[in-house]
Design a protein around this motif. Structure first.
Motif, short mmCIF file in Angstrom:
data_model
loop_
_atom_site.label_atom_id
_atom_site.label_comp_id
_atom_site.label_asym_id
_atom_site.label_seq_id
_atom_site.Cartn_x
_atom_site.Cartn_y
_atom_site.Cartn_z
N LEU A 1 -1.26 -23.15 85.70
CA LEU A 1 -1.91 -23.17 84.39
C LEU A 1 -1.13 -24.06 83.42
O LEU A 1 -1.72 -24.88 82.70
N ILE A 2 0.18 -23.93 83.40
CA ILE A 2 1.01 -24.72 82.48
C ILE A 2 0.91 -26.20 82.81
O ILE A 2 0.84 -27.06 81.92
N VAL A 3 0.90 -26.55 84.09
CA VAL A 3 0.81 -27.95 84.49
C VAL A 3 -0.51 -28.57 84.04
O VAL A 3 -0.55 -29.71 83.54
N LEU A 4 -1.59 -27.83 84.21
CA LEU A 4 -2.92 -28.39 83.94
C LEU A 4 -3.39 -28.21 82.51
O LEU A 4 -4.33 -28.90 82.08
N LEU A 5 -2.76 -27.33 81.74
CA LEU A 5 -3.29 -26.97 80.43
C LEU A 5 -3.44 -28.16 79.48
O LEU A 5 -4.47 -28.27 78.79
N PRO A 6 -2.46 -29.08 79.36
CA PRO A 6 -2.67 -30.20 78.42
C PRO A 6 -3.90 -31.02 78.74
O PRO A 6 -4.66 -31.40 77.84
N VAL A 7 -4.11 -31.30 80.03
CA VAL A 7 -5.27 -32.09 80.43
C VAL A 7 -6.56 -31.31 80.18
O VAL A 7 -7.56 -31.87 79.71
N LEU A 8 -6.56 -30.01 80.46
CA LEU A 8 -7.75 -29.19 80.24
C LEU A 8 -8.10 -29.13 78.75
O LEU A 8 -9.28 -29.21 78.38
N LEU A 9 -7.09 -29.00 77.89
CA LEU A 9 -7.36 -28.95 76.45
C LEU A 9 -7.95 -30.26 75.95
O LEU A 9 -8.94 -30.27 75.21
N ILE A 10 -7.34 -31.37 76.36
CA ILE A 10 -7.83 -32.67 75.91
C ILE A 10 -9.25 -32.93 76.43
O ILE A 10 -10.13 -33.37 75.69
N ALA A 11 -9.47 -32.63 77.72
CA ALA A 11 -10.80 -32.85 78.30
C ALA A 11 -11.84 -31.96 77.64
O ALA A 11 -12.97 -32.40 77.35
N THR A 12 -11.51 -30.69 77.38
CA THR A 12 -12.44 -29.78 76.72
C THR A 12 -12.79 -30.28 75.33
O THR A 12 -13.96 -30.27 74.92
N GLY A 13 -11.77 -30.73 74.59
CA GLY A 13 -12.02 -31.24 73.25
C GLY A 13 -12.91 -32.46 73.24
O GLY A 13 -13.82 -32.60 72.41
N GLU A 14 -12.66 -33.38 74.18
CA GLU A 14 -13.45 -34.61 74.23
C GLU A 14 -14.87 -34.34 74.70
O GLU A 14 -15.84 -34.81 74.11
N LEU A 15 -15.00 -33.59 75.81
CA LEU A 15 -16.32 -33.35 76.38
C LEU A 15 -17.14 -32.41 75.51
O LEU A 15 -18.37 -32.55 75.41
N GLY A 16 -16.45 -31.44 74.87
CA GLY A 16 -17.18 -30.50 74.03
C GLY A 16 -17.88 -31.16 72.88
O GLY A 16 -18.97 -30.75 72.46
N GLN A 17 -17.28 -32.22 72.35
CA GLN A 17 -17.89 -32.92 71.21
C GLN A 17 -19.12 -33.72 71.60
O GLN A 17 -19.84 -34.19 70.72
N LEU A 18 -19.35 -33.88 72.89
CA LEU A 18 -20.57 -34.57 73.33
C LEU A 18 -21.80 -33.66 73.27
O LEU A 18 -22.93 -34.14 73.36
N LEU A 19 -21.57 -32.35 73.16
CA LEU A 19 -22.69 -31.40 73.11
C LEU A 19 -23.34 -31.42 71.73
O LEU A 19 -22.65 -31.60 70.72
N PRO A 20 -24.65 -31.23 71.67
CA PRO A 20 -25.35 -31.23 70.37
C PRO A 20 -24.79 -30.17 69.43
O PRO A 20 -24.57 -29.02 69.81
N GLY A 21 -24.52 -30.57 68.21
CA GLY A 21 -24.04 -29.64 67.20
C GLY A 21 -22.54 -29.43 67.18
O GLY A 21 -22.02 -28.79 66.26
N LEU A 22 -21.81 -29.92 68.19
CA LEU A 22 -20.37 -29.70 68.25
C LEU A 22 -19.56 -30.94 67.92
O LEU A 22 -18.33 -30.87 67.86
N SER A 23 -20.22 -32.07 67.73
CA SER A 23 -19.50 -33.29 67.39
C SER A 23 -18.76 -33.12 66.07
O SER A 23 -19.33 -32.68 65.07
N GLY A 24 -17.48 -33.43 66.08
CA GLY A 24 -16.67 -33.29 64.88
C GLY A 24 -16.14 -31.89 64.65
O GLY A 24 -15.51 -31.64 63.62
N SER A 25 -16.37 -30.96 65.57
CA SER A 25 -15.86 -29.60 65.44
C SER A 25 -14.35 -29.62 65.25
O SER A 25 -13.62 -30.27 66.02
N THR A 26 -13.85 -28.90 64.25
CA THR A 26 -12.42 -28.90 63.94
C THR A 26 -11.59 -28.45 65.14
O THR A 26 -10.57 -29.06 65.47
N ALA A 27 -12.03 -27.39 65.79
CA ALA A 27 -11.28 -26.86 66.93
C ALA A 27 -11.26 -27.85 68.08
O ALA A 27 -10.21 -28.04 68.73
#
Length: 452
Positions: free
Chosen positions: A243-269
């Motif tokens: 989990l510790i090894v993969l967490l930085p990549v998972l956080l960055i990928a979640t943040g980037e991909l999540g903003q592609l969803l309708p209504g989530l672009s620019g979400s602060t989190a």
């Protein structure tokens, strides 16, 4: 627009070459730290290009400040995370568990996968120091005493690990080099990560297990000069370590991909999660209790983690800061604009040009990160004028930044020391591996440019 280079252009090119050559001579012949050599090279470029000395000094200060302020935190946080994974035994446990699931025939592929996963959040030298002793020990155990070519068998396990570390270092953010290039060229971080992974996997396969079958024949190993050191603490559970090894990549990928969803672009989190500094800081904060448990408050553990971090961080930050100074002086002297005009005059591919600039700095300065910093500093004009995908330029520069590691690259001597190869055999194995990553990476970047 003129169809040929002017006298001023030729003077600028000569100044750049002279400054870089001076830096190389000071580092390689004079045995000076790259920090001093690169700073002297930066001032030489500025003076020969005709810049006033006060302007050169301001450019040097700006270049160092931009790099340390932007990439410095990522480097420091990555190094501290690497120290925690190393000293807790988490990375060693992950490597041994993965190797324990494979037989001798599949072990090279296992070490390749381990290196790619473990190397994702770590600076190259950190991953090397952390992973190589484990792989060397595993190779020693797997190459049986009756093996007629014992050293070659060990190297066929070690080289894929080096290939895995090398490709993620060159091609996949949040490594400092690719990450800096993303910011400097205005590339999309999520797409760069995606394209980088697509290119990194086949590149690692070619440069690792397949190439090792050829380059390791007849190589003889001496006992490694360097060994592994850990704290005497209980090894963390494997799921927590992974989990510790993969967490930085998972956080960055979640943040980037999540903003592609309708209504989530620019979400602060999501914006915060996609920021590499935030992702690495959160991971550091979680790593302390998860990897060390109640012992995290012990002075001996805290001292060990931060001494290992700061010792490596000092040398790395000084070197990349001086690389930023050289880059800024080259930009202030007009090299970025010159390269943009050259692309338009001679129809040179921006991808090839970025790769060639990074190759030149890599051969001269040794550091892949310095090569990336310098190359991206002079490429924004080219990207803007040509309309090429900035994500692909990032990857082309990353591929060029690892071309032919040799005696002015600290990684060359680290590999030699940990693996036990002679200088000649380090060229034959490690240097050829890095060159393969560079050339294959460029070919795949160019191929991808016809698709995206």
């Amino acid at each position: 627009m003129s169809g040929a280079l002017t006298g001023g252009d030729v003077r600028l090119i000569g100044a750049a070459l002279a400054g870089i050559l001076l830096a190389v001579l000071m580092i390689v012949r004079g045995r000076l730290h790259p920090f001093i050599g690169l700073l002297c090279g930066a001032f030489t470029v500025g003076l020969l290009a005709g810049l006033p000395l006060p302007d050169i000094a301001k450019a040097v200060q700006k270049g160092v400040g931009d790099i340390i302020g932007g990439t410095g935190l990522v480097v420091a946080l990555g190094l501290s995370l690497g120290a925690m994974l190393h000293l807790s035994g988490a990375a060693a446990a992950l490597a041994r568990a993965a190797l324990g699931l494979t037989g001798v025939r599949a072990a090279p592929w296992a070490t390749l996968g381990i290196a790619i996963v473990v190397g994702l959040p770590l600076f190259f030298e950190t991953g090397l120091v952390l992973l190589l002793p484990i792989v060397v020990a595993a190779a020693e155990a797997m190459a049986g005493p009756d093996d007629a070519d014992r050293d070659s068998a060990r190297l066929r396990l070690i080289m894929p690990a080096l290939a895995g570390l090398g490709v993620v270092h060159a091609l996949v953010p949040p490594h400092p080099g690719p990450l800096l290039a993303v910011e400097a060229l205005g590339a999309n971080l999520g797409r760069t990560m995606l394209y980088g992974i697509v290119i990194a996997i086949p590149t690692a396969i070619l440069a690792g297990p397949l190439l090792a079958k050829v380059t390791t024949r007849g190589v003889r190993l001496a006992p490694p000069v360097l060994g592994d050191h850990q704290l005497a603490i209980a090894t963390p559970a494997l799921p927590l370590s992974l989990l510790i090894v993969l967490l930085p990549v998972l956080l960055i990928a979640t943040g980037e991909l999540g903003q592609l969803l309708p209504g989530l672009s620019g979400s602060t989190a999501l914006v915060a999660a996609s920021n590499p500094v935030v992702a690495l800081l959160v991971t550091n904060l979680l790593a302390l209790p998860l990897l060390f448990g109640r012992r995290l408050r012990e002075a001996a553990i805290q001292d060990a983690v931060w001494q290992e971090t700061m010792g490596a961080a000092g040398a790395i930050l000084l070197a990349i800061g001086a690389g930023g100074a050289l880059k800024q002086v080259l930009v202030s002297a007009g090299l970025s604009d010159l390269l943009a005009r050259v692309v338009l005059m001679y129809a040179i591919s921006p991808l090839l040009l970025g790769w060639l600039v990074a190759v030149g700095i890599r051969l001269a300065a040794g550091s892949a990160t310095v090569a990336t910093i310098t190359a991206v500093g002079v490429m924004p004009g080219v990207v803007a004028s040509s309309g090429v995908s900035p994500e692909l330029v990032v990857l082309a520069i990353g591929a060029g930044s690892v071309f032919f590691s040799h005696v002015n690259d600290p990684g060359f001597w680290l590999v030699k020391s940990y693996v036990g190869t002679s200088t000649a055999d380090t060229f034959r194995t490690w240097s050829l591996l890095e060159t393969t990553i560079s050339v294959v990476g460029l070919v795949l970047v160019v191929a991808l440019s016809y698709v995206v």
